[in-house]
Write a protein that holds these residues in place. Structure first.
Motif, PDB file in Angstrom:
ATOM      1  N   THR A  53      41.176  -7.424  27.600  1.00 23.31           N
ATOM      2  CA  THR A  53      41.559  -6.288  26.770  1.00 23.31           C
ATOM      3  C   THR A  53      40.851  -5.022  27.237  1.00 23.31           C
ATOM      4  O   THR A  53      41.454  -3.952  27.267  1.00 23.31           O
ATOM      5  CB  THR A  53      41.206  -6.564  25.288  1.00 23.31           C
ATOM      6  N   CYS A  54      39.593  -5.146  27.616  1.00 24.11           N
ATOM      7  CA  CYS A  54      38.813  -3.982  28.044  1.00 24.11           C
ATOM      8  C   CYS A  54      38.703  -3.854  29.564  1.00 24.11           C
ATOM      9  O   CYS A  54      38.516  -2.754  30.080  1.00 24.11           O
ATOM     10  CB  CYS A  54      37.402  -4.050  27.447  1.00 24.11           C
ATOM     11  N   HIS A  55      38.814  -4.976  30.268  1.00 22.32           N
ATOM     12  CA  HIS A  55      38.565  -4.966  31.709  1.00 22.32           C
ATOM     13  C   HIS A  55      39.801  -5.205  32.564  1.00 22.32           C
ATOM     14  O   HIS A  55      39.679  -5.321  33.782  1.00 22.32           O
ATOM     15  CB  HIS A  55      37.504  -6.030  32.044  1.00 22.32           C
ATOM     16  N   GLY A  56      40.986  -5.269  31.966  1.00 28.03           N
ATOM     17  CA  GLY A  56      42.210  -5.482  32.728  1.00 28.03           C
ATOM     18  C   GLY A  56      42.454  -6.955  33.013  1.00 28.03           C
ATOM     19  O   GLY A  56      41.598  -7.801  32.771  1.00 28.03           O
ATOM     20  N   THR A  57      43.625  -7.253  33.534  1.00 25.93           N
ATOM     21  CA  THR A  57      44.035  -8.649  33.717  1.00 25.93           C
ATOM     22  C   THR A  57      43.439  -9.316  34.951  1.00 25.93           C
ATOM     23  O   THR A  57      43.353 -10.530  35.012  1.00 25.93           O
ATOM     24  CB  THR A  57      45.563  -8.752  33.788  1.00 25.93           C
ATOM     25  N   ASP A  58      43.018  -8.541  35.946  1.00 25.10           N
ATOM     26  CA  ASP A  58      42.463  -9.112  37.176  1.00 25.10           C
ATOM     27  C   ASP A  58      40.951  -9.252  37.024  1.00 25.10           C
ATOM     28  O   ASP A  58      40.192  -8.338  37.332  1.00 25.10           O
ATOM     29  CB  ASP A  58      42.801  -8.220  38.372  1.00 25.10           C
ATOM     30  N   MET A  59      40.497 -10.416  36.546  1.00 23.82           N
ATOM     31  CA  MET A  59      39.076 -10.589  36.280  1.00 23.82           C
ATOM     32  C   MET A  59      38.248 -10.775  37.558  1.00 23.82           C
ATOM     33  O   MET A  59      37.030 -10.772  37.505  1.00 23.82           O
ATOM     34  CB  MET A  59      38.852 -11.749  35.307  1.00 23.82           C
ATOM     35  N   LYS A  60      38.919 -10.890  38.711  1.00 27.15           N
ATOM     36  CA  LYS A  60      38.176 -10.900  39.977  1.00 27.15           C
ATOM     37  C   LYS A  60      37.794  -9.473  40.353  1.00 27.15           C
ATOM     38  O   LYS A  60      36.857  -9.263  41.110  1.00 27.15           O
ATOM     39  CB  LYS A  60      39.012 -11.547  41.082  1.00 27.15           C
ATOM     40  N   ASN A  61      38.535  -8.505  39.828  1.00 25.70           N
ATOM     41  CA  ASN A  61      38.262  -7.079  40.039  1.00 25.70           C
ATOM     42  C   ASN A  61      38.363  -6.360  38.694  1.00 25.70           C
ATOM     43  O   ASN A  61      39.288  -5.578  38.469  1.00 25.70           O
ATOM     44  CB  ASN A  61      39.276  -6.480  41.030  1.00 25.70           C
ATOM     45  N   PRO A  62      37.412  -6.624  37.781  1.00 24.02           N
ATOM     46  CA  PRO A  62      37.521  -6.029  36.448  1.00 24.02           C
ATOM     47  C   PRO A  62      37.408  -4.512  36.480  1.00 24.02           C
ATOM     48  O   PRO A  62      36.693  -3.947  37.300  1.00 24.02           O
ATOM     49  CB  PRO A  62      36.346  -6.649  35.688  1.00 24.02           C
ATOM     50  N   GLN A  63      38.174  -3.873  35.598  1.00 21.39           N
ATOM     51  CA  GLN A  63      38.131  -2.422  35.477  1.00 21.39           C
ATOM     52  C   GLN A  63      36.965  -2.024  34.591  1.00 21.39           C
ATOM     53  O   GLN A  63      36.592  -2.751  33.675  1.00 21.39           O
ATOM     54  CB  GLN A  63      39.432  -1.902  34.859  1.00 21.39           C
ATOM     55  N   TYR A  64      36.397  -0.863  34.856  1.00 19.58           N
ATOM     56  CA  TYR A  64      35.334  -0.319  34.017  1.00 19.58           C
ATOM     57  C   TYR A  64      36.006   0.380  32.841  1.00 19.58           C
ATOM     58  O   TYR A  64      36.860   1.256  33.044  1.00 19.58           O
ATOM     59  CB  TYR A  64      34.504   0.661  34.850  1.00 19.58           C
ATOM     60  N   PRO A  65      35.676   0.019  31.611  1.00 23.34           N
ATOM     61  CA  PRO A  65      36.344   0.643  30.458  1.00 23.34           C
ATOM     62  C   PRO A  65      36.090   2.151  30.395  1.00 23.34           C
ATOM     63  O   PRO A  65      35.029   2.629  30.777  1.00 23.34           O
ATOM     64  CB  PRO A  65      35.699  -0.044  29.253  1.00 23.34           C
ATOM     65  N   THR A  66      37.087   2.868  29.913  1.00 20.11           N
ATOM     66  CA  THR A  66      36.991   4.309  29.736  1.00 20.11           C
ATOM     67  C   THR A  66      37.089   4.629  28.249  1.00 20.11           C
ATOM     68  O   THR A  66      37.301   3.737  27.428  1.00 20.11           O
ATOM     69  CB  THR A  66      38.146   5.022  30.470  1.00 20.11           C
TER      70      THR A  66
END
Length: 125
Positions: A53-66
């Motif tokens: 929900t916060c880091h995107g669907t690709d948990m190998k390359n999680p997004q930094y929340p904004t």
């Protein structure tokens, strides 16, 4: 004879030191966390919020929340209303308020980011 006695005392001293270190490490591991409770990520997980929900669907390359990530669930106007009566200032209505994760770190103990420039005594959950 004296040399053996000295060596035996040193060995005993080292064993006692190891025992003390072991007991201290057990004690530290049994103490509650130094944070004022659970971390933000723990609270989100307890409410059923998935990491994606916060880091995107690709948990190998999680997004930094904004800020936009946070405001999908936490409306800024509601937060500003909840904190309107804090002494000194309202951190959620500050003119240079922006990135939620400056204070609400989620995977670490939260901090009062405002205190870098101001003397506000906010306790950040």
């Amino acid at each position: 004879m004296k040399l053996q006695n000295s060596s035996a005392k040193e060995k005993m001293s080292n064993q006692n030191l190891l025992k003390v270190l072991f007991l201290l490490s057990c004690l530290c591991l049994s103490l509650p966390s130094f944070s004022a409770g659970k971390l933000g990520a723990d609270m989100h997980q307890a409410k059923g919020v998935q990491c994606q929900t916060c880091h995107g669907t690709d948990m190998k390359n999680p997004q930094y929340p904004t800020e936009e990530t946070c405001t999908q669930c936490h409306q800024k106007a509601v937060l500003a209303e909840k904190t309107r009566n804090l002494p000194d200032a309202n951190p959620h209505a500050a003119p240079h308020n922006g990135d939620c994760i400056l204070c609400h770190l989620q995977h670490e103990k939260s901090e009062n980011y405002c205190a870098q420039c101001h003397n506000f005594k906010f306790v950040v959950p």
